[in-house]
Design an enzyme around this catalytic site. Structure first.
Site, short mmCIF file in Angstrom:
data_model
loop_
_atom_site.label_atom_id
_atom_site.label_comp_id
_atom_site.label_asym_id
_atom_site.label_seq_id
_atom_site.Cartn_x
_atom_site.Cartn_y
_atom_site.Cartn_z
N GLU A 2 -4.37 -2.02 -1.74
CA GLU A 2 -4.76 -2.59 -0.45
C GLU A 2 -5.12 -4.06 -0.69
O GLU A 2 -5.53 -4.44 -1.79
CB GLU A 2 -6.00 -1.86 0.10
CG GLU A 2 -5.82 -0.39 0.36
CD GLU A 2 -5.10 -0.08 1.67
OE1 GLU A 2 -5.06 -0.98 2.54
OE2 GLU A 2 -4.58 1.04 1.81
N ARG B 88 0.85 -1.20 0.00
CA ARG B 88 0.00 0.00 0.00
C ARG B 88 0.89 1.25 0.00
O ARG B 88 0.97 1.96 0.98
CB ARG B 88 -0.96 -0.02 1.17
CG ARG B 88 -0.32 -0.47 2.46
CD ARG B 88 -1.34 -0.62 3.56
NE ARG B 88 -0.64 -0.91 4.80
CZ ARG B 88 -1.22 -0.98 5.97
NH1 ARG B 88 -2.50 -0.78 6.08
NH2 ARG B 88 -0.53 -1.25 7.05
N HIS C 11 10.23 -21.77 15.78
CA HIS C 11 11.67 -22.05 15.78
C HIS C 11 12.10 -22.97 16.94
O HIS C 11 12.83 -23.94 16.74
CB HIS C 11 12.48 -20.76 15.90
CG HIS C 11 12.13 -19.71 14.89
ND1 HIS C 11 11.66 -19.98 13.64
CD2 HIS C 11 12.20 -18.34 14.97
CE1 HIS C 11 11.45 -18.85 12.99
NE2 HIS C 11 11.78 -17.85 13.77
N1 LIG Z 1 11.45 -9.55 10.72
C1 LIG Z 1 12.01 -10.74 10.91
O1 LIG Z 1 13.19 -10.86 11.29
C2 LIG Z 1 11.23 -11.96 10.65
C3 LIG Z 1 9.89 -11.93 10.31
N2 LIG Z 1 9.22 -13.09 10.04
C4 LIG Z 1 7.81 -13.08 9.64
O2 LIG Z 1 7.60 -12.21 8.53
C5 LIG Z 1 6.30 -11.67 8.56
C6 LIG Z 1 6.41 -10.16 8.43
O3 LIG Z 1 7.16 -9.69 9.52
P1 LIG Z 1 7.96 -8.32 9.47
O4 LIG Z 1 8.45 -8.01 8.11
O5 LIG Z 1 8.95 -8.39 10.55
O6 LIG Z 1 6.81 -7.29 9.89
P2 LIG Z 1 6.75 -5.72 9.64
O7 LIG Z 1 5.78 -5.19 10.64
O8 LIG Z 1 8.09 -5.13 9.56
O9 LIG Z 1 6.13 -5.64 8.16
C7 LIG Z 1 4.81 -6.00 7.92
C8 LIG Z 1 4.47 -5.82 6.45
O10 LIG Z 1 3.08 -6.08 6.31
C9 LIG Z 1 2.47 -4.95 5.68
N3 LIG Z 1 1.12 -4.71 6.23
C10 LIG Z 1 0.81 -4.60 7.53
N4 LIG Z 1 -0.52 -4.37 7.64
C11 LIG Z 1 -1.02 -4.35 6.37
C12 LIG Z 1 -2.32 -4.18 5.84
N5 LIG Z 1 -3.39 -3.98 6.61
N6 LIG Z 1 -2.46 -4.22 4.50
C13 LIG Z 1 -1.39 -4.43 3.70
N7 LIG Z 1 -0.13 -4.61 4.15
C14 LIG Z 1 0.04 -4.57 5.48
C15 LIG Z 1 3.34 -3.78 6.01
O11 LIG Z 1 3.10 -2.80 5.03
P3 LIG Z 1 2.99 -1.23 5.42
O12 LIG Z 1 4.40 -0.72 5.33
O13 LIG Z 1 2.10 -0.69 4.38
O14 LIG Z 1 2.42 -1.16 6.82
C16 LIG Z 1 4.72 -4.42 5.93
O15 LIG Z 1 5.14 -4.50 4.59
C17 LIG Z 1 5.67 -12.14 9.87
O16 LIG Z 1 4.85 -13.24 9.60
C18 LIG Z 1 6.87 -12.56 10.71
O17 LIG Z 1 6.55 -13.62 11.60
C19 LIG Z 1 9.86 -14.29 10.09
C20 LIG Z 1 11.17 -14.39 10.42
C21 LIG Z 1 11.97 -13.24 10.74
O1 LIG Z 2 11.19 -15.25 13.26
C1 LIG Z 2 11.75 -14.34 13.83
O2 LIG Z 2 13.09 -14.38 13.91
C2 LIG Z 2 13.82 -13.19 14.17
C3 LIG Z 2 15.23 -13.62 14.54
O3 LIG Z 2 15.79 -14.36 13.50
P1 LIG Z 2 17.35 -14.75 13.55
O4 LIG Z 2 17.54 -15.57 12.34
O5 LIG Z 2 18.10 -13.47 13.55
O6 LIG Z 2 17.56 -15.50 14.82
C4 LIG Z 2 13.17 -12.40 15.29
O7 LIG Z 2 13.85 -11.17 15.45
C5 LIG Z 2 11.74 -12.13 14.92
O8 LIG Z 2 11.08 -11.49 16.01
C6 LIG Z 2 10.99 -13.36 14.58
O9 LIG Z 2 9.75 -13.02 13.96
#
Ligand SMILES: NC(=O)C1=CN([C@@H]2O[C@H](COP(=O)(O)OP(=O)(O)OC[C@H]3O[C@@H](n4cnc5c(N)ncnc54)[C@H](OP(=O)(O)O)[C@@H]3O)[C@@H](O)[C@H]2O)C=CC1
Ligand SMILES: O=C1O[C@H](COP(=O)(O)O)[C@@H](O)[C@H](O)[C@H]1O
Length: 514
Positions: free
Chosen positions: A111, A69, A268
């Site tokens: 969206e 979005r 994990h």
């Molecule tokens: N970050 C990490 O290290 C890790 C994350 N994950 C998994 O990855 C997934 C995403 O996590 P993460 O990237 O950290 O989360 P973030 O909060 O950083 O990003 C979320 C994303 O979802 C989008 N989003 C949120 N709400 C909406 C909505 N209503 N409509 C459309 N898009 C939306 C956001 O877009 P916008 O910018 O528009 O809000 C953004 O691109 C999760 O399932 C998490 O468990 C897994 C392993 C590691």
């Molecule tokens: O899945 C997730 O993992 C990260 C940590 O990943 P790592 O490979 O650096 O150990 C964590 O920060 C995040 O909260 C979780 O969603």
């Protein structure tokens, strides 16, 4: 062709791994990425795609389509991807590789509930497919907060994007946590199942993509050394630690309301437990491996006293790396009255002949002393020590520590005579470090897993049964916390709330200080 087996030879569970030494290269395909503005996409996914291209593992015509979005043009997304790659890729930046990759980058704004936006997405993907010759093969990566997964899956069906013909494939990659409890995981599965056949669904748990986690299988099943002591006869207890020094950062929208237990224990840490506790699979094929992990997860029992066997905390302000850091409630986007936990510790048991009576202690937290993930098998003390107590005062339990990250390797801790004229014994470490033993660099977990998706290779992806069994373990704990309101504070930069130390102290044990 595989060599004929030696007469009477024992089947080799590593044979699939040997076959995988053949080059594994993705075929023509388009990857559609949802959540491109998020932390995961920026730090891990886009850099991993570049690294795969740089290693020559993606086809020249590969296409990448972002959906978010934002009012972006294709080139704005390409610029965001470029910056992510420059900052986070593991392999050196090469202009020619980037140029070729960026020619296949597209962006569609919209969206998730906007039908017209998904119709535009479908049009963009098909155009790109024709231009790049990707053969109608599309993977959809849902890097979004879990509550949004159903909307996207439904939209993929409505827009026709999920439908393939007999010459092409469609795959969907769903980030963890899959649902927020057992019931929602089952509901989500029904939605996904209605759109994609089971072999097209890749539930991602990036810990399974880590070299050091896959090495648990090699350590256990390629050696004879450890198996005889890998059981209740020798192991006193197991500690599984995933500690992070970072806070919630800019991820309030995803993290708040989810918390540490759902974020990483459900996936994990329970996957690590399953790999440590499982029996040898007949092969490393997906069905055999998953079946063994499922047996372990279905044998997990919760302690009766959930209050005493769990700890739950939230970080308060403190000091880390010499700087003052904010508490969780002061972080951007976190409600001032949030009760989300950023630390969780639980004690579990595995009710099997191998493990009966051996506690598995799992803990995870943000803003802890340092970033470290490890699995420690702590062995029973020797039944008798023919030394005086003063000479053995520095002797602890023997331990085998699998260092998952950041200092990848394995440590064996045991007692050794201190050089000198007295019979003094002290603990020492014998160390295997990846950097010292291998010249090959470990690929980032997401590189391995994205490649597996594009190739269609499923062993490293948990199936629905594992997801459900994990929620069955966690749901009663989360319900207990909701009923009691249990939530302790801990200072940032420490090792969690006092209640976590008390959990082990009651049983005469202490957490390792990694
Ligand atoms: N970050 C990490 O290290 C890790 C994350 N994950 C998994 O990855 C997934 C995403 O996590 P993460 O990237 O950290 O989360 P973030 O909060 O950083 O990003 C979320 C994303 O979802 C989008 N989003 C949120 N709400 C909406 C909505 N209503 N409509 C459309 N898009 C939306 C956001 O877009 P916008 O910018 O528009 O809000 C953004 O691109 C999760 O399932 C998490 O468990 C897994 C392993 C590691
Ligand atoms: O899945 C997730 O993992 C990260 C940590 O990943 P790592 O490979 O650096 O150990 C964590 O920060 C995040 O909260 C979780 O969603």
């Amino acid at each position: 062709m595989r060599e004929p087996a030696m007469p009477g030879a024992v089947p080799n569970p590593l044979r699939d791994v040997r076959d995988r030494r053949l080059p594994r290269i993705a075929g023509p395909s388009v990857l559609v990425l949802f959540g491109v503005t998020g932390d995961l996409a920026r730090k891990k996914l886009m850099p991993a795609i570049y690294d795969l291209a740089n290693r020559g593992l993606l086809p020249p015509g590969f296409g990448l389509v972002g959906f978010a979005r934002r009012d972006w043009e294709h080139q704005d997304f390409a610029q965001v991807a470029y910056e992510a790659v420059r900052e986070h890729a593991r392999t050196p930046f090469r202009e020619d590789v980037w140029r070729q990759l960026s020619e296949g980058v597209r962006f569609v704004p919209g969206e998730l509930d906007d039908d017209a936006a998904f119709d535009r997405l479908a049009e963009t993907v098909r155009e790109l497919d024709e231009q790049r010759g990707t053969g109608g093969n599309y993977a959809f990566y849902l890097s979004l907060p879990p509550k949004l997964f159903p909307d996207v899956v439904r939209q993929l069906k409505r827009s026709g994007l999920s439908e393939s013909d007999e010459r092409s494939w469609r795959r969907v990659v769903i980030e963890k946590p899959f649902g927020h409890d057992l019931a929602s995981a089952q509901d989500l599965n029904q939605i996904v199942d209605d759109v994609f056949p089971p072999q097209s669904v890749f539930r991602i748990d990036h810990y399974l993509g880590k070299e050091t986690v896959q090495n648990i299988l090699a350590l256990r099943f390629a050696n004879t050394l450890f198996e005889p002591i890998w059981n209740r006869g020798y192991v006193d207890h197991v500690q599984i630690t995933m500690a992070e020094d970072i806070g919630v950062g800019g991820r309030a929208g995803y993290y708040d309301g989810i918390g540490a237990a759902r974020d990483v224990i459900q996936n994990h840490l329970l996957q690590l437990l399953a790999l440590i506790a499982m029996e040898e699979p007949t092969s490393f094929g997906a069905d055999a491996l998953r079946a063994e992990k499922e047996k372990v997860l279905s044998a997990v029992v919760l302690p009766r006293d959930l209050e005493g066997a769990t700890a739950r905390g939230q970080y308060a302000a403190g000091w880390q790396g010499g700087s003052k850091v904010r508490g969780y409630l002061e972080e951007d986007g976190i409600p001032a009255d949030s009760r989300t936990e950023t630390y969780a510790a639980i004690k579990l048991e595995v009710d099997s002949r191998r493990w009966a009576g051996v506690p598995f202690y799992l803990r995870t937290g943000k803003r802890l002393g340092r970033r470290v993930t490890e699995v420690a098998l702590v062995f029973q003390r020797a039944p008798h020590l023919p030394f005086t107590t003063t000479e053995t005062s520095e002797l602890g339990h023997n331990a085998l520590v699998i260092r998952v990250q950041p200092d990848e390797g394995v440590t064996l801790r045991f007692g050794s005579k201190v050089p000198g004229t007295a019979m003094e014994v002290r603990d020492v470490n014998m160390d295997f470090a990846y950097g010292a033993s291998f010249t090959e660099a470990s690929p980032e977990a997401y590189e391995r897993l994205i490649l597996d998706v594009l190739i269609g290779d499923p062993p490293l992806f948990p199936r629905q049964e594992e997801v459900e069994l994990s929620w069955r373990i966690l749901d009663p704990i989360i319900e207990h916390w909701a009923e009691t309101g249990k939530l302790d504070q801990y200072r940032s930069g420490t090792w969690g709330p006092a209640s976590a130390d008390e959990l082990l102290a009651r049983e005469g044990r202490v957490w390792r200080r990694p």
